[in-house]
Motif scaffolding. Structure first.
Motif, PDB file in Angstrom:
ATOM      1  N   LYS A   1       0.861  -1.037  -0.038  1.00 38.37           N
ATOM      2  CA  LYS A   1      -0.012   0.078   0.014  1.00 38.37           C
ATOM      3  C   LYS A   1       0.866   1.362  -0.128  1.00 38.37           C
ATOM      4  N   ARG A   2       0.503   2.321  -0.875  1.00 34.36           N
ATOM      5  CA  ARG A   2       1.305   3.426  -0.897  1.00 34.36           C
ATOM      6  C   ARG A   2       0.477   4.698  -1.376  1.00 34.36           C
ATOM      7  N   ASP A   3       0.391   5.789  -0.639  1.00 35.01           N
ATOM      8  CA  ASP A   3      -0.689   7.101  -0.987  1.00 35.01           C
ATOM      9  C   ASP A   3      -2.081   6.432  -1.254  1.00 35.01           C
ATOM     10  N   GLY A   4      -2.438   5.679  -0.533  1.00 33.17           N
ATOM     11  CA  GLY A   4      -3.953   5.555  -0.631  1.00 33.17           C
ATOM     12  C   GLY A   4      -4.115   4.348  -1.667  1.00 33.17           C
ATOM     13  N   TRP A   5      -3.188   4.008  -2.469  1.00 37.67           N
ATOM     14  CA  TRP A   5      -3.484   3.000  -3.488  1.00 37.67           C
ATOM     15  C   TRP A   5      -2.951   1.350  -2.882  1.00 37.67           C
ATOM     16  N   TYR A   6      -3.841   0.497  -3.168  1.00 35.30           N
ATOM     17  CA  TYR A   6      -3.382  -1.029  -3.093  1.00 35.30           C
ATOM     18  C   TYR A   6      -2.513  -1.300  -4.347  1.00 35.30           C
ATOM     19  N   TYR A   7      -1.301  -1.911  -4.480  1.00 34.04           N
ATOM     20  CA  TYR A   7      -0.832  -2.386  -5.526  1.00 34.04           C
ATOM     21  C   TYR A   7      -0.423  -3.742  -5.446  1.00 34.04           C
ATOM     22  N   LEU A   8      -0.734  -4.587  -6.573  1.00 35.99           N
ATOM     23  CA  LEU A   8      -0.756  -5.933  -6.881  1.00 35.99           C
ATOM     24  C   LEU A   8       0.328  -5.988  -7.857  1.00 35.99           C
ATOM     25  N   THR A   9       1.734  -6.896  -7.493  1.00 39.09           N
ATOM     26  CA  THR A   9       2.311  -7.286  -8.432  1.00 39.09           C
ATOM     27  C   THR A   9       2.381  -8.926  -8.481  1.00 39.09           C
TER      28      THR A   9
ATOM     29  N   THR B   1       8.105 -19.494 -15.964  1.00 35.93           N
ATOM     30  CA  THR B   1       9.481 -19.229 -15.343  1.00 35.93           C
ATOM     31  C   THR B   1      10.592 -19.251 -16.259  1.00 35.93           C
ATOM     32  N   GLY B   2      10.077 -19.363 -17.481  1.00 32.02           N
ATOM     33  CA  GLY B   2      11.274 -19.441 -18.645  1.00 32.02           C
ATOM     34  C   GLY B   2      11.445 -17.953 -19.193  1.00 32.02           C
ATOM     35  N   TYR B   3      11.661 -17.941 -20.272  1.00 38.50           N
ATOM     36  CA  TYR B   3      12.206 -16.902 -21.040  1.00 38.50           C
ATOM     37  C   TYR B   3      11.148 -15.899 -21.497  1.00 38.50           C
ATOM     38  N   GLU B   4      10.018 -16.006 -21.033  1.00 39.24           N
ATOM     39  CA  GLU B   4       8.891 -14.979 -21.150  1.00 39.24           C
ATOM     40  C   GLU B   4       8.447 -14.641 -19.852  1.00 39.24           C
ATOM     41  N   HIS B   5       9.100 -14.724 -18.830  1.00 40.83           N
ATOM     42  CA  HIS B   5       8.607 -14.467 -17.433  1.00 40.83           C
ATOM     43  C   HIS B   5       8.504 -12.894 -17.360  1.00 40.83           C
ATOM     44  N   ALA B   6       7.698 -12.575 -16.398  1.00 40.88           N
ATOM     45  CA  ALA B   6       7.565 -10.908 -16.214  1.00 40.88           C
ATOM     46  C   ALA B   6       7.152 -10.598 -14.727  1.00 40.88           C
ATOM     47  N   VAL B   7       7.228  -9.498 -14.368  1.00 39.52           N
ATOM     48  CA  VAL B   7       6.642  -8.898 -13.234  1.00 39.52           C
ATOM     49  C   VAL B   7       5.595  -8.058 -13.657  1.00 39.52           C
ATOM     50  N   THR B   8       4.201  -8.238 -13.273  1.00 41.02           N
ATOM     51  CA  THR B   8       3.184  -7.335 -13.789  1.00 41.02           C
ATOM     52  C   THR B   8       2.793  -6.711 -12.680  1.00 41.02           C
ATOM     53  N   MET B   9       2.156  -5.418 -12.645  1.00 47.23           N
ATOM     54  CA  MET B   9       1.741  -4.731 -11.985  1.00 47.23           C
ATOM     55  C   MET B   9       0.098  -4.159 -12.107  1.00 47.23           C
ATOM     56  N   ALA B  10      -0.391  -3.959 -10.914  1.00 55.87           N
ATOM     57  CA  ALA B  10      -2.013  -3.555 -11.145  1.00 55.87           C
ATOM     58  C   ALA B  10      -2.232  -2.380  -9.824  1.00 55.87           C
ATOM     59  N   ARG B  11      -3.074  -1.777  -9.837  1.00 55.65           N
ATOM     60  CA  ARG B  11      -3.609  -1.140  -8.557  1.00 55.65           C
ATOM     61  C   ARG B  11      -4.900  -0.857  -8.468  1.00 55.65           C
ATOM     62  N   SER B  12      -5.311  -0.483  -7.187  1.00 56.95           N
ATOM     63  CA  SER B  12      -6.770   0.090  -6.842  1.00 56.95           C
ATOM     64  C   SER B  12      -6.740   0.716  -5.592  1.00 56.95           C
ATOM     65  N   ARG B  13      -7.866   1.526  -5.511  1.00 56.72           N
ATOM     66  CA  ARG B  13      -8.197   2.133  -4.399  1.00 56.72           C
ATOM     67  C   ARG B  13      -8.921   1.438  -3.263  1.00 56.72           C
ATOM     68  N   ASP B  14      -9.456   0.274  -3.693  1.00 61.74           N
ATOM     69  CA  ASP B  14     -10.013  -0.731  -2.674  1.00 61.74           C
ATOM     70  C   ASP B  14      -9.202  -2.072  -2.852  1.00 61.74           C
TER      71      ASP B  14
END
Length: 528
Positions: free
Chosen positions: A195-203, A209-222
């Motif tokens: 949580k930061r500045d009133g936002w909930y962040y989801l990573t 887990t191979g060569y197309e792997h990624a960290v994805t991010m999303a956010r919500s006020r709730d």
């Protein structure tokens, strides 16, 4: 500089946690015991192993777990009073079901006695625990759909991210909410909330887990959503790049006490295979760190793009410790870098005498239950290991020696054994890949061996390895040069079937049931 990987060798799925000026990274251990590795640092540059908390039967028993099952993706957190550890003990890899019970344990100190585990659910894997400002705790995990008819169109077995309140007294309470379906990259897993500045962040981790792997991010006020996805979809991904760092994804965000921001990530370092063909990651999935910045309410890599750097500037004036030999003379207790496989009853498979490590011959090197194999991670592309063994077999069903090991389908071993018509001898036994059916090969004829202690050595140089032996005098090669790429994620069925890393260690088996002991005096690991 922060030099990536900060945790070299098999250290995947890094959960990143700060408590005051102390930083911790918890990583997956899969079928290796004790479960979960926790490293500590105060500068993000140099890290020390401080705990393997799942170290007793009521917390973890993996006897019978298949290869690459066991402890997946732990989550380490602190609520201001205690450390909390969430973990999955995966009991099945193939087929439609995963059979993945999730547990929670806690402790006042990182290296103390962790509490009796709380069973949570078995709906999916890679769970985490989020401590909200109001004191409520939220359990977050991906849901596995064995019908393969889930909400993500790319990989429907990965059926989105679930949220439910959890308390130590009552377990899961309230409604289950499906908060995020994932992006088109699919394979959405490893959720972490902050949580930061009133936002909930989801990573989350996506792309496998191979060569197309990624960290994805999303956010919500709730906290219950709806969640909007990052404008670039992913914060970290090396898909389509050709740099030395690949397979990046699955990490966690931390704000430092000096005001900078970092994100951990899983990574691999592929090198050319035998004869320069193909590529493989002999060190498995490792842990890296990259600096991130905030812009317009979203995280971005500080250096731009999505590909992490090998060297990351740090305001802390500390240099990474250079590689150094690790020489162990056994006696007293098992050195901290060593682990064994699956069993919570180590006294059945080894003991530490004042002058040696004694392995008690049990089941074969291919067992999923009680295997006398004690080993450490390969952390360098080039290294030498030397050990000595005193072992007196009377049948070919007894053997002990030195092994480079990935799993029961992928290993090489130089063993003291016994052959009819020869007597005590040295043999090389290999299982070069998952198919066909884990069959063994013997790359050379047995070498007659006089009674007494024998020294064994293995030299590994990228995609090749060589065993050696001596009983006084000079080292002599044992068998031909072997394919070291077998001992990797990519060996056999490929990176989506093997999730651990290369080990080198000592092994003994005795199929007669007599428990014949092999005594090892020292173990030197020397990186080049």
């Amino acid at each position: 500089m922060i030099r990536n990987p900060v945790l070299p060798g098999f250290n995947p799925d890094p959960s990143f946690c700060r408590v005051g000026e102390d930083y911790y990274i918890a990583t997956s251990t899969f079928e290796w015991y004790p479960g979960v590795q926790i490293h500590h640092s105060r500068d993000l540059v140099n890290w020390t192993l401080v705990s393997r908390p799942l170290n007793r039967p009521d917390l973890l028993d993996m006897r019978g777990n298949p290869d690459s099952c066991g402890i997946w993706a732990p989550c380490l957190s602190h609520d201001g009073d205690r450390f909390w550890l969430v973990y999955t003990d995966v009991k099945r890899l193939d087929g439609n079901f995963k059979d993945a019970p999730n547990y929670i344990t806690s402790c006042k100190t990182i290296d103390g006695e962790w509490s009796e585990r709380h069973y949570v659910n078995s709906s999916g894997f890679d769970p985490s625990l989020f401590h909200d400002d109001d004191g409520r705790k939220w359990f977050v995990n991906m849901r596995w759909n064995h019908r393969k008819k889930g909400m993500n169109p790319t990989h429907p077995a990965f059926d989105g991210i679930l949220l439910q309140e959890w308390s130590e007294a009552d377990g899961l309470i309230g409604d289950v909410v499906q908060i995020y379906p994932g992006t088109e990259r699919g394979l959405t897993e490893a959720p972490h909330l902050f949580k930061r500045d009133g936002w909930y962040y989801l990573t989350t981790a996506e792309g496998g887990t191979g060569y197309e792997h990624a960290v994805t991010m999303a956010r919500s006020r709730d906290i219950a959503g709806p969640y909007e996805t990052h404008p670039a979809l992913h914060v970290i991904s090396t898909k389509g790049s050709d740099g030395p760092i690949q397979r990046t994804g699955h990490g966690q965000y931390v704000e430092t006490h000096w005001g900078a921001f970092y994100h951990s990530f899983l990574m691999g370092r592929p090198i050319p295979g035998p004869d320069g063909k193909g590529q493989f990651c002999p060190l498995g999935r490792e842990t890296g760190l990259e600096e991130v910045v905030w812009r317009d309410g979203w995280l971005w890599l500080a250096d731009g793009g999505m590909c992490p750097r090998v060297d990351v500037p740090s305001p802390v004036d500390v240099r990474p410790e250079p590689p150094a030999p690790v020489r162990r003379k056994f006696g007293g207790s098992l050195p901290p870098e060593f682990q064994w496989l699956r069993t919570p009853e180590p006294d059945r498979i080894f003991r530490t005498d004042p002058d040696c490590l004694a392995l008690i011959g049990r089941e074969s090197i291919g067992s999923w239950f009680e295997q006398s194999l004690v080993a450490r991670r390969q952390e360098h592309f080039v290294y030498t290991v030397e050990t000595d063994v005193d072992f007196a077999p009377t049948t070919y069903q007894q053997a002990a020696g030195l092994t480079t090991y990935y799993n029961r389908h992928k290993f090489h071993a130089a063993l003291v054994s016994h052959e009819p018509g020869i007597g005590r001898c040295l043999v090389v036994m290999s299982c070069p890949g998952d198919w066909p059916a884990g069959r063994l090969t013997w790359p050379c004829d047995p070498v007659p061996l006089p009674d007494g202690q024998v020294e064994l050595r293995v030299t590994v140089d990228h995609a090749s390895q060589q065993f050696w032996w001596r009983q006084g005098g000079d080292w002599r090669p044992l068998g031909p040069s072997l394919d070291a790429s077998v001992i990797s994620d990519e060996g056999g069925q490929g990176e989506h079937a093997s999730f651990t890393g290369a080990f080198v260690g000592m092994v003994a088996f005795d199929l007669t049931g007599q428990g014949l002991e092999a005594r090892f005096g020292h173990f030197d690991y020397v990186p080049d």
